[in-house]
Design an enzyme around this catalytic site. Structure first.
Site, PDB file in Angstrom:
ATOM      1  N   THR A  71       0.790  -1.244  -0.045  1.00 43.33           N
ATOM      2  CA  THR A  71       0.074   0.230  -0.086  1.00 43.33           C
ATOM      3  C   THR A  71       0.927   1.393   0.137  1.00 43.33           C
ATOM      4  O   THR A  71       0.560   2.330  -0.659  1.00 43.33           O
ATOM      5  CB  THR A  71      -1.132  -0.109   1.093  1.00 43.33           C
ATOM      6  OG1 THR A  71      -1.813  -1.340   1.280  1.00 43.33           O
ATOM      7  CG2 THR A  71      -1.899   1.077   1.311  1.00 43.33           C
ATOM      8  N   GLN A 187       0.944 -10.491  -5.536  1.00 42.12           N
ATOM      9  CA  GLN A 187       0.546 -11.881  -5.729  1.00 42.12           C
ATOM     10  C   GLN A 187       1.853 -12.617  -6.590  1.00 42.12           C
ATOM     11  O   GLN A 187       1.667 -13.768  -6.619  1.00 42.12           O
ATOM     12  CB  GLN A 187      -0.887 -12.007  -6.247  1.00 42.12           C
ATOM     13  CG  GLN A 187      -1.844 -11.394  -5.130  1.00 42.12           C
ATOM     14  CD  GLN A 187      -1.860 -12.086  -3.767  1.00 42.12           C
ATOM     15  OE1 GLN A 187      -1.266 -13.035  -3.515  1.00 42.12           O
ATOM     16  NE2 GLN A 187      -2.295 -11.334  -2.886  1.00 42.12           N
ATOM     17  N   SER A 207       4.516  -6.779  -0.926  1.00 39.86           N
ATOM     18  CA  SER A 207       4.603  -6.905   0.459  1.00 39.86           C
ATOM     19  C   SER A 207       5.127  -8.283   0.819  1.00 39.86           C
ATOM     20  O   SER A 207       4.815  -9.464   0.384  1.00 39.86           O
ATOM     21  CB  SER A 207       2.994  -6.947   0.734  1.00 39.86           C
ATOM     22  OG  SER A 207       2.398  -5.744   0.870  1.00 39.86           O
ATOM     23  N   THR A 245      13.722   5.310  10.319  1.00 38.59           N
ATOM     24  CA  THR A 245      14.534   4.193  10.479  1.00 38.59           C
ATOM     25  C   THR A 245      13.979   3.115   9.938  1.00 38.59           C
ATOM     26  O   THR A 245      12.771   2.604  10.158  1.00 38.59           O
ATOM     27  CB  THR A 245      14.953   4.209  11.912  1.00 38.59           C
ATOM     28  OG1 THR A 245      15.458   5.562  12.582  1.00 38.59           O
ATOM     29  CG2 THR A 245      15.979   3.095  12.553  1.00 38.59           C
ATOM     30  N   CYS A 334     -18.500 -10.372   3.160  1.00 35.08           N
ATOM     31  CA  CYS A 334     -19.953 -10.608   3.505  1.00 35.08           C
ATOM     32  C   CYS A 334     -20.252  -9.652   4.704  1.00 35.08           C
ATOM     33  O   CYS A 334     -19.546  -9.491   5.640  1.00 35.08           O
ATOM     34  CB  CYS A 334     -20.056 -12.425   3.956  1.00 35.08           C
ATOM     35  SG  CYS A 334     -19.778 -13.398   2.948  1.00 35.08           S
TER      36      CYS A 334
HETATM   37  N1  PLP Z   1      -2.023  -5.176  -4.076  1.00 34.43           N
HETATM   38  C1  PLP Z   1      -2.498  -6.777  -4.043  1.00 34.43           C
HETATM   39  C2  PLP Z   1      -2.746  -7.431  -5.321  1.00 34.43           C
HETATM   40  C3  PLP Z   1      -2.782  -7.347  -2.996  1.00 34.43           C
HETATM   41  O1  PLP Z   1      -3.304  -8.653  -2.655  1.00 34.43           O
HETATM   42  C4  PLP Z   1      -2.845  -6.523  -1.727  1.00 34.43           C
HETATM   43  C5  PLP Z   1      -3.034  -7.092  -0.342  1.00 34.43           C
HETATM   44  O2  PLP Z   1      -4.085  -7.954  -0.214  1.00 34.43           O
HETATM   45  C6  PLP Z   1      -2.208  -5.247  -1.648  1.00 34.43           C
HETATM   46  C7  PLP Z   1      -2.057  -4.727  -2.946  1.00 34.43           C
HETATM   47  C8  PLP Z   1      -2.218  -4.288  -0.483  1.00 34.43           C
HETATM   48  O3  PLP Z   1      -1.161  -5.046   0.272  1.00 34.43           O
HETATM   49  P1  PLP Z   1      -0.860  -4.574   1.877  1.00 34.43           P
HETATM   50  O4  PLP Z   1      -2.023  -4.591   2.460  1.00 34.43           O
HETATM   51  O5  PLP Z   1       0.262  -5.630   2.392  1.00 34.43           O
HETATM   52  O6  PLP Z   1      -0.130  -3.002   1.610  1.00 34.43           O
END
Ligand code: PLP
Length: 666
Positions: A71, A187, A207, A245, A334
């Site tokens: 993110t 992914q 991530s 940091t 949901c």
């Molecule tokens: N992009 C994709 C394809 C993701 O699956 C995710 C998390 O589900 C994110 C971005 C965001 O990742 P994070 O929440 O680790 O910042």
């Protein structure tokens, strides 16, 4: 033992990663900006991890920054690109009009585009790139729009469906455009060979927690020469591109994961993952006849299976899997009353019934054969459990004689089945069009003659007709299992019990005033709409008005309550299929557990209400939601000593190891 099949949401931390993180916290805890030896060691660690990542991602001379996660990477990339677009515009280049993102992109991308577009005052048009039925971008559309685009965002692989994007095709479609290109690699990490520097990709965020590193660490690739604007200014860390940091334990753990990827011992190769996926797919097809996969498997990551079982809501499947300790996720988010269909599957043009029943099953590349075998076995047991509970829409259900009142709920609308095992008769009250198949299936499993398909008002007539047409073999001459109470405007209520004591009144949408003296203060009123999940009320509870909510007990308070009240009733309100598969809490002191699903509470409420006022009733379920509904209901109806187990079984420290021990239940 839990079988965790939700790796696209997050993964557990690899042992080696945990060890590396602990060592970075306990021993190599230096600040990489310090110039003493402890700091230098930390600096060396960071740079070694960066080099490893550079090789694995094929990052060439591009920049690789350590960040908190995708993110943040997406924000940084979008800010950088948009800031550069603003400079271009100020220099007179107004060719960029569009900010494009794949219609199935993670929400972080379109939200970041809108946010920074507004904040930077660019007012560019944010538009989704359509995808086809296979989940892949419409490249013709992209080719047409690319010349006017300032930034194009496309994920490498989709988190819900696993669909792998055609990056070569996208790159070709962008030819001739001056657009920047962001590829969300979250992914793909560890599952696809990306070779970032061989493409014109400008930004690629990752991530760590999607690949066995802890949460809070990630990577951002920035192509050599791509514009960059720091999101965070401060102490000048990461070459002043990302101040703050560094998260040393996270980076050390990520390094251990990357090392494991390189040495090839902890992670399975693509062919093995495909073999695992095929075994899971076979197990699913066998357990749930009629199942459909929502994306072509051959175009998806081998670690992701997104499927629907037509006729089975994803919520029910999730509860079923969870009870079998198989952790999967809904293809749709949901909410309590109404399922929100997945925007990803909607964008792919799947019909609503399919999006409403989608389930995602995802495993990590560190999965081994034993794990997959166990997962397949549990899937098989889930299928068996569905058939034993008459819930398998594909057929093969076992006989299931019923007794008493059962409620069926669909998007806040209720339908009631009243069965009398002694008389071997049943009636259905207020069927719903969306439940006809499910009800017909239930009636066939039950096998009792249907002596009435009844409506409280004309709006249910069509569904009544459809249900009658679905089970002609079960229709019998009308019999008086329930009595009709005619109301105004052609509406009716249906009463169960004799005139002096009406136990239950199925009232449709009538008010208690309309029923007059035909019911008593303690008659349970069963309505045909229940948006707030109240389940039932009585004339006297309606008169009394709202009551304070029931208390939720933590394990210690429950223990004390059971010690003080050995006669307490403990009620499992999960559905029978969950009770069959699921575990029960180990209670101390031991107390027998009664199984009364929420859908059948009307049968036992009168007996509970007749108990001494001081006898406690404690409800439990999987998460604490349904039990709270039941406890609040009992309290509202006048029994003050009603409790719910806080957080449900999910948070309960001790549970029976295997499927519920029948000896625990009365
Ligand atoms: N992009 C994709 C394809 C993701 O699956 C995710 C998390 O589900 C994110 C971005 C965001 O990742 P994070 O929440 O680790 O910042």
């Amino acid at each position: 033992m839990e079988i965790y099949l939700d790796a696209n949401a997050t993964t557990p931390v690899l042992d080696a990663a945990r060890a590396a993180a602990l060592s970075a916290m306990a021993e190599d805890y230096g600040n990489p900006s310090s110039i003493h030896s402890t700091g230098l060691k930390a600096r060396a660690l960071i740079e070694a991890v960066r080099e490893r990542a550079r090789k694995l991602l094929g990052a060439g001379n591009g920049r690789l920054l350590f960040i908190s996660g995708a993110t943040e990477g997406i924000q940084t990339a979008v800010l950088s690109a948009l800031h550069a677009l603003r400079s271009r515009r100020e220099a007179g280049d107004t060719s960029a009009e569009l900010l494009l993102y794949g219609a199935t992109e993670h929400k972080a991308v379109p939200e970041a585009l809108k946010h920074w577009n507004e904040l930077l005052g660019l007012s560019l048009q944010v538009q989704a790139i359509p995808v086809g039925r296979d989940g892949r971008h419409d490249l013709d559309w992209l080719r047409q729009h690319a010349p006017r685009a300032g930034l194009v965002c496309t994920m490498a692989a989709n988190n819900e469906t696993g669909v792998v994007s055609d990056l070569a095709g996208i790159e070709a479609a962008l030819q001739g455009s001056a657009t920047f290109w962001l590829v969300d690699g979250v992914q793909a990490l560890g599952k696809l060979q990306l070779d970032l520097a061989t493409r014109r990709i400008d930004y690629a965020p990752f991530s760590g927690h999607k690949l066995y590193a802890p949460k809070g660490v990630g990577l951002l690739y920035v192509r050599e020469g791509a514009p960059f604007t720091p999101l965070m200014a401060g102490g000048g860390q990461e070459g002043a591109l990302r101040s703050g940091t560094e998260n040393m334990s996270g980076i050390a753990a990520l390094g251990a994961v990357l090392e494991a990827l390189q040495d090839g011992k902890s992670f399975r190769d693509h062919a093995t993952l495909v073999r695992f996926r095929d075994r899971l797919a076979d197990a699913l097809r066998e357990a749930f006849p009629g199942l459909v996969f929502n994306a072509p498997l051959e175009q998806a990551l081998p670690t992701t299976l997104n499927f629907s079982v037509p006729g089975l809501a994803s919520r029910l499947l999730l509860d079923l899997f969870d009870a079998a300790e198989l952790r999967v996720s809904g293809g749709s988010a949901c909410s309590a009353a109404k399922a929100q269909p997945s925007f990803v599957l909607q964008a792919m043009g799947l019909p609503d019934e399919q999006t409403a029943s989608a389930v995602r099953l995802s495993f990590g590349p560190a999965a081994d054969e034993a794990f997959i075998i166990e997962a397949c076995e549990r899937i098989r047991v889930c299928g068996e459990t569905l058939r034993a509970n008459c819930l398998a829409p594909g057929g093969g259900n076992l006989p299931l004689p019923g007794n008493g009142i059962s409620r069926y709920l669909l998007d806040g609308e209720c339908c009631w089945l009243v069965a009398d095992a002694d008389k071997r008769q049943c009636v259905v009250i207020d069927p719903l069009a969306g439940l006809v198949e499910r009800l017909a299936q239930q009636l066939r499993c039950q096998g009792y003659p249907v002596v009435g398909v009844l409506a409280t008002d004309a709006s249910h007539e069509a569904a009544c007709e459809a249900l009658r047409a679905a089970v002609p073999e079960l229709l019998a001459a009308p019999a008086s299992l329930v009595r009709q109470l005619p109301l105004s405007q052609g509406r009716s209520a249906w009463l169960l019990g004799d005139e002096r004591q009406v136990r239950v009144a199925f009232i449709g949408q009538a008010s208690v005033e309309e029923l007059g003296t035909a019911v008593q203060p303690a008659t349970l009123l069963a309505a045909s709409r229940d948006l707030d999940n109240q389940i039932t009320s009585t004339p006297s509870s309606q008169l009394a008005g709202p009551s304070t909510p029931a208390r939720s007990l933590d394990p210690q308070s429950l223990h004390e309550l059971l010690k003080a009240h050995p006669d307490a009733l403990v009620i499992d309100v999960r559905e029978p299929f969950e009770q069959r598969l699921g575990q029960a809490p180990v209670l101390e002191p031991a107390v027998a557990i009664e199984a009364v699903p929420v859908s059948r509470l009307l049968n036992t409420l009168p007996a509970w209400l007749a108990m001494p006022a001081e006898r406690p009733v404690v409800f439990f379920c999987r998460s604490g939601n349904r039990s709270l509904v039941a406890a609040n209901l009992l309290k509202r109806l006048g029994h003050e000593e009603a409790y719910s187990l806080a957080g449900g079984l999910a948070l309960w420290p001790q549970r029976t190891p295997a499927a519920a021990d029948p000896a625990l239940y009365v």
